[in-house]
Write a protein that holds these residues in place. Structure first.
Motif, PDB file in Angstrom:
ATOM      1  N   UNK A   1       0.831  -1.208   0.000  1.00  0.00           N
ATOM      2  CA  UNK A   1       0.000   0.000   0.000  1.00  0.00           C
ATOM      3  C   UNK A   1       0.866   1.259   0.000  1.00  0.00           C
ATOM      4  N   UNK A   2       1.827   1.325   0.864  1.00  0.00           N
ATOM      5  CA  UNK A   2       2.685   2.511   0.987  1.00  0.00           C
ATOM      6  C   UNK A   2       3.481   2.748  -0.291  1.00  0.00           C
ATOM      7  N   UNK A   3       4.099   1.690  -0.800  1.00  0.00           N
ATOM      8  CA  UNK A   3       4.895   1.802  -2.028  1.00  0.00           C
ATOM      9  C   UNK A   3       3.968   2.062  -3.216  1.00  0.00           C
ATOM     10  N   UNK A   4       2.815   1.420  -3.217  1.00  0.00           N
ATOM     11  CA  UNK A   4       1.856   1.609  -4.305  1.00  0.00           C
ATOM     12  C   UNK A   4       1.408   3.050  -4.438  1.00  0.00           C
TER      13      UNK A   4
ATOM     14  N   UNK B   1       4.269   8.904  -8.697  1.00  0.00           N
ATOM     15  CA  UNK B   1       5.364   9.095  -9.656  1.00  0.00           C
ATOM     16  C   UNK B   1       4.863   8.914 -11.089  1.00  0.00           C
ATOM     17  N   UNK B   2       4.050   7.874 -11.308  1.00  0.00           N
ATOM     18  CA  UNK B   2       3.597   7.535 -12.657  1.00  0.00           C
ATOM     19  C   UNK B   2       2.307   8.251 -13.063  1.00  0.00           C
TER      20      UNK B   2
ATOM     21  N   UNK C   1       9.988   2.603  -5.018  1.00  0.00           N
ATOM     22  CA  UNK C   1       9.110   3.038  -6.106  1.00  0.00           C
ATOM     23  C   UNK C   1       9.933   3.442  -7.332  1.00  0.00           C
ATOM     24  N   UNK C   2      11.007   4.180  -7.121  1.00  0.00           N
ATOM     25  CA  UNK C   2      11.868   4.588  -8.233  1.00  0.00           C
ATOM     26  C   UNK C   2      12.525   3.378  -8.890  1.00  0.00           C
ATOM     27  N   UNK C   3      12.915   2.391  -8.095  1.00  0.00           N
ATOM     28  CA  UNK C   3      13.518   1.175  -8.651  1.00  0.00           C
ATOM     29  C   UNK C   3      12.524   0.440  -9.548  1.00  0.00           C
TER      30      UNK C   3
END
Length: 174
Positions: free
Chosen positions: A18-21, A27-28, A162-164
């Motif tokens: 959830x947090x990374x999503x 970002x996207x 997320x960037x990765x």
């Protein structure tokens, strides 16, 4: 992978789906959806209550129906529940309709991230470590089976994970 317009995050509880999503969607510039939150909103009941009343099988049937619908949307980042992949149908929906990213984490990180969370019915017992280890043994092959990408979440910050994911998605398919 470039033709796929959805990103589906899978992995065990406490992996940071959830947090990374949310960060990834930001970002996207995509819509973020959490299948557990969606299920709670639609039923008007928390997941632990559904587990208590309907058992895990009842919950999984509801989850499968939600995933069938959500995976048909376009332009979303979807955080799934840790056990979403136990259903053959759910795995098929995820694998066929988007880029599946397995967020890999250690048992220690899961314990740390979930220790105060009373809303996770599978680990409300005397030995959550043993439960998490058993779940990982059962589920990790299923995560790996459908994953287009695997990203470790143990050490990195939410933003760097997320960037990765974004960087890996931009790479040409080997």
């Amino acid at each position: 992978m470039k033709g796929k317009r959805n990103i589906f995050l899978v992995g065990p509880m406490g992996a940071g789906k959830t947090t990374i999503g949310k960060q990834l969607a930001e970002i996207l510039k995509l819509e973020f959806v959490d299948s557990d939150h969606e299920l709670e909103d639609r039923t008007g009941a928390p997941i632990d209550w559904i587990f208590d009343i309907e058992g895990e099988d009842g919950f999984r049937k509801r989850e499968e129906a939600i995933l069938e619908e959500l995976t048909q949307r376009q332009g979303i980042v979807l955080a799934t529940g840790g056990g979403a992949i136990v259903s053959d149908k759910s795995r098929n929906f995820l694998a066929a309709r988007g880029v599946v990213v397995y967020l890999e984490t250690s048992i220690e990180q899961q314990l740390e991230r979930t220790r105060r969370d009373k809303r996770r019915p599978l680990i409300q017992n005397d030995n959550p470590r043993e439960t998490l280890e058993a779940l990982m043994k059962e589920r990790e092959p299923l995560y790996l089976e459908i994953a287009d990408l695997t990203v470790a979440t143990n050490i990195s910050s939410v933003k760097s994970v997320a960037k990765e994911i974004v960087e890996l998605m931009e790479q040409p398919i080997a």
